[in-house]
Design an enzyme around this catalytic site. Structure first.
Site, PDB file in Angstrom:
ATOM      1  N   GLY A   1       0.821  -1.206   0.000  1.00 42.52           N
ATOM      2  CA  GLY A   1       0.000   0.000   0.000  1.00 42.52           C
ATOM      3  C   GLY A   1       0.854   1.254   0.000  1.00 42.52           C
ATOM      4  O   GLY A   1       2.086   1.192  -0.062  1.00 42.52           O
ATOM      5  N   PHE A   2       0.186   2.377   0.108  1.00 41.13           N
ATOM      6  CA  PHE A   2       0.871   3.670   0.055  1.00 41.13           C
ATOM      7  C   PHE A   2       1.889   3.803   1.204  1.00 41.13           C
ATOM      8  O   PHE A   2       3.093   3.930   0.966  1.00 41.13           O
ATOM      9  CB  PHE A   2      -0.201   4.767   0.069  1.00 41.13           C
TER      10      PHE A   2
ATOM     11  N   ASP B   1       0.054  -8.913   1.474  1.00 41.38           N
ATOM     12  CA  ASP B   1      -0.901  -7.916   0.965  1.00 41.38           C
ATOM     13  C   ASP B   1      -1.863  -8.623   0.006  1.00 41.38           C
ATOM     14  O   ASP B   1      -1.435  -9.476  -0.771  1.00 41.38           O
ATOM     15  CB  ASP B   1      -0.134  -6.799   0.221  1.00 41.38           C
TER      16      ASP B   1
ATOM     17  N   GLY C   1      -3.742  -1.905  -2.255  1.00 43.00           N
ATOM     18  CA  GLY C   1      -2.309  -1.799  -2.532  1.00 43.00           C
ATOM     19  C   GLY C   1      -2.015  -2.163  -3.982  1.00 43.00           C
ATOM     20  O   GLY C   1      -2.879  -2.723  -4.670  1.00 43.00           O
TER      21      GLY C   1
ATOM     22  N   LEU D   1      -0.129  -2.916   8.999  1.00 45.40           N
ATOM     23  CA  LEU D   1      -0.694  -1.743   8.319  1.00 45.40           C
ATOM     24  C   LEU D   1      -1.917  -2.090   7.479  1.00 45.40           C
ATOM     25  O   LEU D   1      -2.612  -1.182   7.018  1.00 45.40           O
ATOM     26  CB  LEU D   1       0.362  -1.089   7.403  1.00 45.40           C
TER      27      LEU D   1
ATOM     28  N   THR E   1     -12.140  -6.655   7.749  1.00 43.33           N
ATOM     29  CA  THR E   1     -10.683  -6.573   7.567  1.00 43.33           C
ATOM     30  C   THR E   1     -10.025  -5.990   8.805  1.00 43.33           C
ATOM     31  O   THR E   1      -8.990  -6.484   9.258  1.00 43.33           O
ATOM     32  CB  THR E   1     -10.315  -5.639   6.380  1.00 43.33           C
TER      33      THR E   1
ATOM     34  N   TYR F   1     -15.395   2.803  10.762  1.00 45.83           N
ATOM     35  CA  TYR F   1     -13.922   2.767  10.664  1.00 45.83           C
ATOM     36  C   TYR F   1     -13.293   3.135  12.005  1.00 45.83           C
ATOM     37  O   TYR F   1     -12.453   2.417  12.535  1.00 45.83           O
ATOM     38  CB  TYR F   1     -13.489   3.732   9.559  1.00 45.83           C
TER      39      TYR F   1
ATOM     40  N   LYS G   1     -11.259   0.554  14.447  1.00 49.05           N
ATOM     41  CA  LYS G   1      -9.855   0.830  14.811  1.00 49.05           C
ATOM     42  C   LYS G   1      -9.710   0.950  16.328  1.00 49.05           C
ATOM     43  O   LYS G   1      -8.707   0.521  16.906  1.00 49.05           O
ATOM     44  CB  LYS G   1      -9.377   2.113  14.125  1.00 49.05           C
TER      45      LYS G   1
END
Ligand code: UDP
Length: 324
Positions: A10-11, A31, A36, A75, A94, A148, A152
């Protein structure tokens, strides 16, 4: 030292791979390439980086990856307001499911883990700057955006619980608006969206009145901090904000991008209901208190918003040329 980086294509993950390899370490990337891109790490896949295509929800695969590594940087996550609103089931599964699998395997093999969380966990709190121990203010469960932040936050609870009950070495990092080259605007992120619009001479789309603020941090400042935090025994069981305190309104950001991309675009204001959904909640200000991370590792961002815009514009220019 060999590190498992989930979401390593990913970024942020791909910049972290570069950082660790630059320090002479080895990296295993897990990944599923949902957001990504293999191209983000293709230039690194030599003897120092191994790539495995798979999901953090795959228990057997995760266990095998963690067994082969000395430590974990987790991540992998659903990202971007757009994607979270469009795919709420995947978002929750996820984030909560994946982190549960990762933490259980870390506990089993006794591997230190750094969990990347988010400034979203502070929610709509208006008590800025945000400190790690501050209360959180969440919107209604009927607003999908909050899934989200809540998912988290549950990840953070679970990681701290593993630390408390089983003495698992865990470090939690709350990332604030991380931007830089390779970030895509596809899932809603404002900087790549504005830069693309500016370079194409399209209208720059400021949502609402543009008076909401954010502090953007260069991804390179973030990935320099993460290995230092994981390496520090005192950081275990702790939460750290990582970001920047250079606060800018989204309206001002639009003007700076407009100027830096040649001034052909006009700036337009779009109501949230049109951009996202009816009743969409946004945060008016988001500003981190960086005292704790500064004390721990001497952290202070080295790059400012001008540096960020210069790097992002240069990278977009290169990729637009590549894609014709
Ligand atoms: N935003 C905007 N125009 C866009 C995309 C986003 O004005 O095309 C705004 C968004 O409403 C928010 C800010 O920019 O106030 C930052 O959005 P982003 O999705 O990058 O991150 P957030 O801080 O909301 O997670």
């Amino acid at each position: 030292m060999r590190t498992l980086i989930t979401g390593g294509a990913g970024f942020i993950g791909s910049h972290l791979c570069e950082q660790l390899i630059g320090l002479g370490e080895e990296v295993l990337v897990l990944d599923d390439l949902s957001t990504g891109r293999y191209e983000n790490i293709a230039h690194l896949e030599k003897e120092k980086l191994q790539f495995i295509l798979g999901s953090v929800n795959n228990t057997d695969l995760v266990a095998e990856c963690i067994r082969q590594c000395d430590q974990v940087m987790h991540l992998a996550s659903a990202v971007g307001v757009r994607l979270i609103i469009d795919q709420p089931v995947k978002t929750i599964e996820t984030i909560v499911g994946g982190t549960d699998v990762i933490l259980r395997a870390c506990a089993r093999y006794r591997r230190p883990i750094l969990l990347t969380s988010t400034s979203e966990v502070y929610g709509k709190s208006e008590k800025v700057p945000f400190r790690e121990e501050d209360d959180r203010v969440m919107g209604s469960t009927t607003q999908r955006r909050w899934s989200y932040a809540c998912a988290k936050a549950l990840d953070e609870f679970l990681a701290l619980a593993h630390h408390y009950e089983y003495r698992l070495p865990v470090v939690i990092v709350r990332l604030f608006n991380t931007v830089g080259p390779r970030q895509t605007g596809q899932y809603g992120m404002v900087v790549p969206r504005f830069v693309r619009q500016g370079l194409r001479g399209e209208p720059i789309t400021v949502y609402s009145d543009g008076k909401q603020t954010r502090c953007f941090v260069h991804v390179r400042d973030v990935v320099e901090a993460l290995p230092k935090l994981l390496a520090m025994p005192e950081a275990r069981g702790q939460i750290y904000n990582v970001g920047s305190t250079e606060e800018v309104t989204i309206g001002e950001l639009a003007q700076r991008v407009q100027k830096a991309t040649g001034g052909r675009s006009k700036i337009v204001n779009i109501p949230y209901e049109e951009a996202y959904l009816e009743g969409f909640d946004d945060m008016r200000r988001r500003l981190p208190d960086l005292t704790k991370v500064h004390k721990a590792i001497g952290y202070a961002p080295k790059r400012n918003l001008d540096d960020i815009l210069r790097d992002v514009i240069a990278e977009f220019g290169r990729s637009e040329k590549r894609n014709g």
